[in-house]
Design a protein around this motif. Sequence first.
Motif, mmCIF file in Angstrom:
data_model
loop_
_atom_site.group_PDB
_atom_site.id
_atom_site.type_symbol
_atom_site.label_atom_id
_atom_site.label_comp_id
_atom_site.label_asym_id
_atom_site.label_seq_id
_atom_site.Cartn_x
_atom_site.Cartn_y
_atom_site.Cartn_z
ATOM 1 N N VAL A 38 -4.325 9.863 -42.033
ATOM 2 C CA VAL A 38 -4.577 9.085 -40.817
ATOM 3 C C VAL A 38 -5.932 9.470 -40.235
ATOM 4 N N PRO A 49 -2.112 1.594 -36.616
ATOM 5 C CA PRO A 49 -0.720 1.161 -36.483
ATOM 6 C C PRO A 49 -0.619 -0.365 -36.482
ATOM 7 N N PHE A 79 4.146 4.075 -33.041
ATOM 8 C CA PHE A 79 3.765 4.970 -34.143
ATOM 9 C C PHE A 79 3.804 6.426 -33.688
ATOM 10 N N TYR A 109 1.805 2.135 -40.450
ATOM 11 C CA TYR A 109 0.407 2.524 -40.350
ATOM 12 C C TYR A 109 -0.355 2.007 -41.570
#
Length: 112
Positions: A38, A49, A79, A109
């Motif tokens: 991420v 997200p 998220f 995601y």
Amino acid sequence: MNRRATAAAFVGAALCFGAASAQAGPCSSEIAWFEQAVRRSAGNPSAGPMAPQTIGAQLDQQPTPASIRQAQQRARATFNATMARAKRLDVRGDGSGCNQALAAAKRMYNLQ
């Protein structure tokens, strides 16, 4: 404090930290891997997200900047809550619950 006492204190602190990290939950490494992915995607404008398409979007209603911002905030909040749940379950040692919550977070995601 002399050097020997300082070194002993440092070694003791390192051993305590090592013992704490050895207490990792059943999916801690998977959570860490996903969080790193991420972070790596932060510069990608397509990453982030996602949420399901609304009925309004399916009825050809044009989104406004405010509705887009609101949808992004909701997706981000959902998220974050899902990741927090995965971490809580991991700390409790609930591998099955943690893996389910983490899988849900991964589905919402977009890393692309």
